[in-house]
Design an enzyme around this catalytic site. Sequence first.
Site, PDB file in Angstrom:
ATOM      1  N   GLU A   1       1.144   3.650   2.051  1.00 55.43           N
ATOM      2  CA  GLU A   1       1.552   4.123   3.204  1.00 55.43           C
ATOM      3  C   GLU A   1       2.765   3.381   3.437  1.00 55.43           C
ATOM      4  O   GLU A   1       3.735   3.994   4.068  1.00 55.43           O
ATOM      5  CB  GLU A   1       0.645   3.915   4.517  1.00 55.43           C
ATOM      6  CG  GLU A   1      -0.634   4.496   4.475  1.00 55.43           C
ATOM      7  CD  GLU A   1      -1.735   3.516   3.447  1.00 55.43           C
ATOM      8  OE1 GLU A   1      -2.882   3.907   3.852  1.00 55.43           O
ATOM      9  OE2 GLU A   1      -1.523   3.060   2.786  1.00 55.43           O
TER      10      GLU A   1
ATOM     11  N   HIS B   1       0.776  -1.109   0.020  1.00 52.27           N
ATOM     12  CA  HIS B   1       0.027  -0.008   0.061  1.00 52.27           C
ATOM     13  C   HIS B   1       0.890   1.214   0.253  1.00 52.27           C
ATOM     14  O   HIS B   1       2.019   1.061   0.204  1.00 52.27           O
ATOM     15  CB  HIS B   1      -0.777  -0.209   1.134  1.00 52.27           C
ATOM     16  CG  HIS B   1      -2.040  -0.958   1.064  1.00 52.27           C
ATOM     17  ND1 HIS B   1      -2.886  -0.989   1.912  1.00 52.27           N
ATOM     18  CD2 HIS B   1      -2.263  -1.863   0.185  1.00 52.27           C
ATOM     19  CE1 HIS B   1      -3.848  -2.090   1.732  1.00 52.27           C
ATOM     20  NE2 HIS B   1      -3.556  -2.602   0.616  1.00 52.27           N
TER      21      HIS B   1
END
Length: 339
Positions: A210, A208
């Site tokens: 992040e 992801h």
Amino acid sequence: MYRKKMRGMYISKKALKNQFDPSKFPRETYLLCKLRWGESDRSWIHWVKNYSDNYHAEVYFLEKIFRMKPYTNVNCSITWYLSWSPCVNCCYEILDFLERHKNVKIDIHVARLYFKDSEGTHRGLKKLARSTQVKINVMNMEGKFSCALWDRERYCWYFCCRWKIQPKDFKRNYLPGQHPQVVYLLYEIRWRNGSIWRNWFSNNRNQHAEVNFLENCFSDVPPAPCSITWFLSTSPCGKCSRRILEFLRTHRNVTLEIYAAKLFRHQDMRNRQGLCNLVMNGVSIRIMNLADYSYCWKRFVAYQHGEDDYWPQNFAAYIFLNWRELGHIFLGLPPLLPY
């Protein structure tokens, strides 16, 4: 003292990759130089880096490394490959040097922009670009410069917007009522010395957005106090929340503030608990409002002239519903929205 730290005329492959990768943000500045006198086919190569705030790499080269030959009527061409573009002070130092050495021309290629939101930096780069003794461009994948980059009228927009996301990508992925497959993370890192780093990440097949930030942005950055702000197209999932907490536990001098355009699978209890855990550990989480959309548009989006602002009034209802749902999450209440 300086020469003891040198490693000959070549830098290591590791240093080249780390320092000139535009997706990373090292604290040092490297300057690779090629210098040629007159029409000679022979070039002199060298490199320097800044070891302290006393001398930036550009100024160190001009003051400590460069030596004018006795016969000053011979032209000298210098090529620089810089890991960071010159700061405003270095821009004027370069111009002062060239004013004293009319037979010198400098061709500058930069891997990334230093303090790119500073008006002073913009003015300094603009003055460099207008000098007949300077060419300045952004390095491409082959280490060469981008052609026709410094059009006199459009150079500043192109140079400063090269790293930004496209308007259509921002509008499509930051819709608060839809969930595209791509997740964007726009970030700001504010350092104690006042400098601000801005850039963005997105998710890929393996991880992801992040996690991409945590693993690629901070992997080579020495520990230093800073505050990080994320503008996410969707809130973190439960797994990413755990990774964020692990990162913050190992970086005690870092604070994190998150703005999300919408909530990611808010009915999943793992995601709800992950957001609660972040807040309980000092992370600020908010839903983006209209002012936040405008802020991101002006600082992260490569908008065209005439599209200076983005204020999507039709998002207001979705913003309110996401805000209400986030409040339910923090209070431990059941999901409010059906999907």
